[in-house]
Design a protein around this motif. Structure first.
Motif, PDB file in Angstrom:
ATOM      1  N   GLY A   1      88.933 -42.906  17.904  1.00  0.00           N
ATOM      2  CA  GLY A   1      88.372 -42.746  16.569  1.00  0.00           C
ATOM      3  C   GLY A   1      86.947 -42.224  16.596  1.00  0.00           C
ATOM      4  N   TYR A   2      86.596 -41.471  15.529  1.00  0.00           N
ATOM      5  CA  TYR A   2      85.259 -40.888  15.422  1.00  0.00           C
ATOM      6  C   TYR A   2      84.725 -41.084  14.010  1.00  0.00           C
ATOM      7  CZ  TYR A   2      87.545 -38.390  19.252  1.00  0.00           C
ATOM      8  OH  TYR A   2      88.257 -38.092  20.384  1.00  0.00           O
TER       9      TYR A   2
ATOM     10  N   LEU B   1      86.938 -51.371  20.367  1.00  0.00           N
ATOM     11  CA  LEU B   1      86.745 -50.895  18.999  1.00  0.00           C
ATOM     12  C   LEU B   1      85.634 -49.867  18.908  1.00  0.00           C
ATOM     13  CD1 LEU B   1      88.493 -53.482  18.551  1.00  0.00           C
ATOM     14  CD2 LEU B   1      87.321 -53.723  16.362  1.00  0.00           C
ATOM     15  N   PHE B   2      84.739 -49.858  19.889  1.00  0.00           N
ATOM     16  CA  PHE B   2      83.702 -48.832  19.991  1.00  0.00           C
ATOM     17  C   PHE B   2      83.148 -48.876  21.407  1.00  0.00           C
ATOM     18  CE2 PHE B   2      82.467 -52.372  17.225  1.00  0.00           C
ATOM     19  CZ  PHE B   2      81.566 -53.066  18.025  1.00  0.00           C
ATOM     20  N   CYS B   3      82.742 -47.715  21.922  1.00  0.00           N
ATOM     21  CA  CYS B   3      82.345 -47.623  23.332  1.00  0.00           C
ATOM     22  C   CYS B   3      80.838 -47.568  23.519  1.00  0.00           C
ATOM     23  CB  CYS B   3      82.995 -46.409  23.988  1.00  0.00           C
ATOM     24  SG  CYS B   3      82.539 -44.842  23.227  1.00  0.00           S
ATOM     25  N   GLY B   4      80.085 -47.666  22.420  1.00  0.00           N
ATOM     26  CA  GLY B   4      78.636 -47.715  22.526  1.00  0.00           C
ATOM     27  C   GLY B   4      78.087 -48.958  21.875  1.00  0.00           C
ATOM     28  N   PRO B   5      78.557 -50.143  22.299  1.00  0.00           N
ATOM     29  CA  PRO B   5      78.219 -51.377  21.584  1.00  0.00           C
ATOM     30  C   PRO B   5      76.731 -51.704  21.556  1.00  0.00           C
ATOM     31  CG  PRO B   5      79.222 -51.884  23.707  1.00  0.00           C
ATOM     32  CD  PRO B   5      79.414 -50.420  23.487  1.00  0.00           C
TER      33      PRO B   5
ATOM     34  N   VAL C   1      76.785 -41.479  15.417  1.00  0.00           N
ATOM     35  CA  VAL C   1      77.595 -40.277  15.599  1.00  0.00           C
ATOM     36  C   VAL C   1      78.466 -40.426  16.844  1.00  0.00           C
ATOM     37  CG1 VAL C   1      76.173 -38.570  14.381  1.00  0.00           C
ATOM     38  CG2 VAL C   1      75.568 -39.237  16.705  1.00  0.00           C
ATOM     39  N   PRO C   2      79.604 -39.712  16.873  1.00  0.00           N
ATOM     40  CA  PRO C   2      80.486 -39.766  18.053  1.00  0.00           C
ATOM     41  C   PRO C   2      79.996 -38.867  19.163  1.00  0.00           C
ATOM     42  CG  PRO C   2      81.456 -38.354  16.368  1.00  0.00           C
ATOM     43  CD  PRO C   2      80.207 -38.948  15.766  1.00  0.00           C
TER      44      PRO C   2
ATOM     45  N   LEU D   1      66.383 -42.347  14.952  1.00  0.00           N
ATOM     46  CA  LEU D   1      67.156 -43.152  15.888  1.00  0.00           C
ATOM     47  C   LEU D   1      68.621 -42.720  15.807  1.00  0.00           C
ATOM     48  CD1 LEU D   1      66.998 -45.636  17.823  1.00  0.00           C
ATOM     49  CD2 LEU D   1      67.459 -47.070  15.839  1.00  0.00           C
ATOM     50  N   ILE D   2      69.234 -42.477  16.956  1.00  0.00           N
ATOM     51  CA  ILE D   2      70.636 -42.076  17.000  1.00  0.00           C
ATOM     52  C   ILE D   2      71.395 -43.016  17.928  1.00  0.00           C
ATOM     53  CG2 ILE D   2      72.260 -40.312  17.800  1.00  0.00           C
ATOM     54  CD1 ILE D   2      70.345 -38.216  16.823  1.00  0.00           C
ATOM     55  N   ALA D   3      72.489 -43.590  17.417  1.00  0.00           N
ATOM     56  CA  ALA D   3      73.401 -44.374  18.241  1.00  0.00           C
ATOM     57  C   ALA D   3      74.646 -43.538  18.477  1.00  0.00           C
ATOM     58  CB  ALA D   3      73.760 -45.694  17.565  1.00  0.00           C
ATOM     59  N   SER D   4      74.973 -43.310  19.732  1.00  0.00           N
ATOM     60  CA  SER D   4      76.106 -42.461  20.113  1.00  0.00           C
ATOM     61  C   SER D   4      77.279 -43.347  20.511  1.00  0.00           C
ATOM     62  CB  SER D   4      75.692 -41.561  21.279  1.00  0.00           C
ATOM     63  OG  SER D   4      76.769 -40.806  21.758  1.00  0.00           O
ATOM     64  N   SER D   5      78.347 -43.303  19.709  1.00  0.00           N
ATOM     65  CA  SER D   5      79.516 -44.138  20.009  1.00  0.00           C
ATOM     66  C   SER D   5      80.757 -43.593  19.332  1.00  0.00           C
ATOM     67  CB  SER D   5      79.291 -45.581  19.550  1.00  0.00           C
ATOM     68  OG  SER D   5      80.414 -46.387  19.855  1.00  0.00           O
ATOM     69  N   ASP D   6      81.861 -43.565  20.066  1.00  0.00           N
ATOM     70  CA  ASP D   6      83.163 -43.350  19.455  1.00  0.00           C
ATOM     71  C   ASP D   6      83.692 -44.699  18.978  1.00  0.00           C
ATOM     72  OD1 ASP D   6      82.942 -40.684  20.147  1.00  0.00           O
ATOM     73  OD2 ASP D   6      84.094 -40.915  22.004  1.00  0.00           O
ATOM     74  N   LEU D   7      84.797 -44.678  18.248  1.00  0.00           N
ATOM     75  CA  LEU D   7      85.366 -45.916  17.708  1.00  0.00           C
ATOM     76  C   LEU D   7      86.603 -46.321  18.513  1.00  0.00           C
ATOM     77  CD1 LEU D   7      84.754 -45.218  13.900  1.00  0.00           C
ATOM     78  CD2 LEU D   7      83.336 -46.514  15.509  1.00  0.00           C
TER      79      LEU D   7
END
Length: 287
Positions: free
Chosen positions: A277-278, A235-239, A49-50, A183-189
């Motif tokens: 991006g989200y 390309l994403f900020c939560g690699p 999720v973003p 499990l949640i991964a938090s990252s924008d694109l």
């Protein structure tokens, strides 16, 4: 008296700080989701999720969290890369409770200690890393609004680490995760390309994620950065959180489904020269 509570750092700037206003907003965007009540939702084990302000990415998040409505989990492990403080390693938080305008959520301190002792040179408590960071905090109201009460959380922030950190983290978490955990991964694109460039780049990013194709994702990142797309910083900020999730999904044979995509150019202000991006993706355990 020290209540050992981590209070909201970005309420009002990222989402409403007033309980009633926040509850009404979440009620609205969750009701707009395309989610349907079906047996599949019970098998959701993870989400991507973003984490932007709700005005920008809230509806993409709602498409994911609405699938969890009424589900019950023991502990929600929330993974993200630090945005507010630079440090080495992986940071846990010593507070026993995290609070949002919707109430308080306990931290699973037993799981935190189990995680820390698995790699004490890498993982430690570092409250300052969590103090003003938003990437994990913005997930709390969605969890409180959709899950059955009684769950705990474990907030995990990645700092500066070696490239293989996701492999080590996935191995540790695989030993801790229980069948009733989430499990949640938090990252924008994409970060800051034009609207059209973001749509094209993020389409390939999401395809690789949905196919749980780590090599394909890394190849896409390399190829895109070689193209020198104007203003594309990442390309994403939560690699690290994203790759940890993909490794666990591979190990456990999970499948994935894209739920939503938009970017900041779709928001009310419609600034399409430089966008973020989200996307949201659900990961399912086979029945």
């Amino acid at each position: 008296m020290n209540e050992n509570v981590r209070y909201p750092a970005v309420a009002e700037s990222f989402y409403p700080s007033d309980r009633e206003e926040l509850d009404t907003f979440l009620e609205s965007i969750l009701s707009e989701s395309t989610a349907t009540n079906n047996s599949e939702k019970a098998s959701i084990r993870a989400l991507l999720v973003p984490h932007a302000g709700y005005a920008f990415s809230g509806r993409a998040s709602a498409e994911a969290y609405s699938r969890l409505a009424g589900n019950q989990y023991r502990t929600v492990f929330i993974l993200g890369n630090a945005h507010a403080y630079r440090f080495n390693g992986i940071a846990l938080d010593t507070h026993h409770i995290w609070q949002s305008p919707l109430g308080r959520i306990p931290i699973n301190m037993d799981a935190a200690e189990q995680f820390r002792t698995a790699a004490p040179r890498l993982i430690d408590y570092l409250d300052i890393a969590h103090h003003s960071d938003h990437v994990l905090e913005v997930q709390l109201p969605f969890l409180q609004k959709t899950l059955k009460t009684g769950f705990s959380i474990l907030p995990i922030l990645f700092g500066e680490n070696a490239k293989d950190i996701s492999l080590k983290t996935a191995r540790i978490l695989s030993d801790i995760l229980q069948p009733d955990d989430l499990l949640i991964a938090s990252s924008d694109l994409s970060h800051y390309p034009s609207y059209d460039d973001a749509n094209a780049i993020d389409r390939k990013t999401l395809d690789a994620i949905v196919n749980i194709d780590m090599k394909g994702l890394e190849r896409h990142v390399r190829n895109t950065m070689k193209q020198n797309v104007a203003h594309e910083d990442a390309l994403f900020c939560g690699p690290d959180g994203l790759k940890t999730l993909l490794r666990i999904a591979t190990q456990r044979g999970w499948t994935a489904e894209e739920l939503a995509y938009c970017n900041s150019g779709d928001a009310e202000w419609r600034d399409r020269d430089a966008v973020v991006g989200y996307g949201s993706v659900a990961f399912y355990e086979p029945q």
